[in-house]
Scaffold this motif. Structure first.
Motif, PDB file in Angstrom:
ATOM      1  N   THR A  51       0.821  -1.215   0.000  1.00  0.00           N
ATOM      2  CA  THR A  51       0.000   0.000   0.000  1.00  0.00           C
ATOM      3  C   THR A  51       0.851   1.260   0.000  1.00  0.00           C
ATOM      4  N   ARG A  52       2.092   1.163   0.460  1.00  0.00           N
ATOM      5  CA  ARG A  52       2.956   2.352   0.454  1.00  0.00           C
ATOM      6  C   ARG A  52       3.257   2.809  -0.979  1.00  0.00           C
ATOM      7  N   LYS A  53       3.089   1.908  -1.950  1.00  0.00           N
ATOM      8  CA  LYS A  53       3.313   2.251  -3.350  1.00  0.00           C
ATOM      9  C   LYS A  53       2.028   2.661  -4.063  1.00  0.00           C
ATOM     10  N   ALA A  54       0.891   2.532  -3.379  1.00  0.00           N
ATOM     11  CA  ALA A  54      -0.400   2.841  -3.998  1.00  0.00           C
ATOM     12  C   ALA A  54      -0.628   4.349  -4.062  1.00  0.00           C
ATOM     13  N   ARG A  55      -1.426   4.754  -4.996  1.00  0.00           N
ATOM     14  CA  ARG A  55      -1.841   6.146  -5.137  1.00  0.00           C
ATOM     15  C   ARG A  55      -3.353   6.174  -5.275  1.00  0.00           C
ATOM     16  N   THR A  56      -3.970   7.215  -4.769  1.00  0.00           N
ATOM     17  CA  THR A  56      -5.418   7.386  -4.858  1.00  0.00           C
ATOM     18  C   THR A  56      -5.702   8.673  -5.616  1.00  0.00           C
ATOM     19  N   LEU A  57      -6.581   8.592  -6.598  1.00  0.00           N
ATOM     20  CA  LEU A  57      -7.014   9.762  -7.360  1.00  0.00           C
ATOM     21  C   LEU A  57      -8.421  10.100  -6.906  1.00  0.00           C
ATOM     22  N   ARG A  58      -8.628  11.305  -6.409  1.00  0.00           N
ATOM     23  CA  ARG A  58      -9.951  11.713  -5.938  1.00  0.00           C
ATOM     24  C   ARG A  58     -10.130  13.215  -6.102  1.00  0.00           C
ATOM     25  N   GLY A  59     -11.360  13.637  -5.984  1.00  0.00           N
ATOM     26  CA  GLY A  59     -11.658  15.059  -6.032  1.00  0.00           C
ATOM     27  C   GLY A  59     -12.255  15.483  -7.359  1.00  0.00           C
ATOM     28  N   PRO A  60     -12.693  16.716  -7.435  1.00  0.00           N
ATOM     29  CA  PRO A  60     -13.362  17.229  -8.642  1.00  0.00           C
ATOM     30  C   PRO A  60     -12.387  17.479  -9.787  1.00  0.00           C
ATOM     31  N   GLY A  61     -12.934  17.639 -10.969  1.00  0.00           N
ATOM     32  CA  GLY A  61     -12.120  17.946 -12.149  1.00  0.00           C
ATOM     33  C   GLY A  61     -11.130  16.843 -12.433  1.00  0.00           C
TER      34      GLY A  61
END
Length: 128
Positions: A51-61
């Motif tokens: 999980t330390r290598k994971a990225r999360t994409l969130r938010g508007p636009g």
């Protein structure tokens, strides 16, 4: 019906395994997978990186990229198996076989709805 068997584990415990302990569990899981695959019930399976290598994409636009998963939980999603069975009970039985060789893991069984019909595993005659 397609089912995702999601494998959860306390990541710190998994990371504490020696390479030999990890290889032994993986070998046992592969043994359980073999007859499932041979019978045509097992599709893709993957072990996710840490999980330390994971990225999360969130938010508007265009969104914002954050480090790692954003969850307050002790168990992390570490992998999955995609299986095809006629009933929930059959998918649960497959998960029980996986758990028998990795008893400290938690398995979540969820039906999968395809967004786009597949040409391979999981495709129905109507999809082709």
């Amino acid at each position: 019906m397609l089912y995702a068997i999601l494998a959860y584990h306390v990541e710190d415990e998994l990371l504490a395994w020696t390479p030999q302990e990890d290889a032994a569990v993986v070998a046992k899981v592969i043994e359980v997978q073999a007859p499932l695959r041979a019978s045509g019930h097992l599709g893709p399976a993957a072990r996710l990186d840490g999980t330390r290598k994971a990225r999360t994409l969130r938010g508007p636009g265009g969104g914002i990229v954050l480090d790692g998963p954003f969850a307050e939980t002790k168990e992390q999603l570490l992998g999955f198996h995609l299986v095809e069975y006629d009933t929930d009970e059959e998918a649960i039985a497959a998960a029980r076989k996986l758990r028998a060789v990795n008893p400290s893991a938690v398995y979540e069984i969820r039906p999968v709805k395809l967004y786009v019909p597949a040409d391979g595993f999981g495709a129905t005659a109507a999809d082709k």
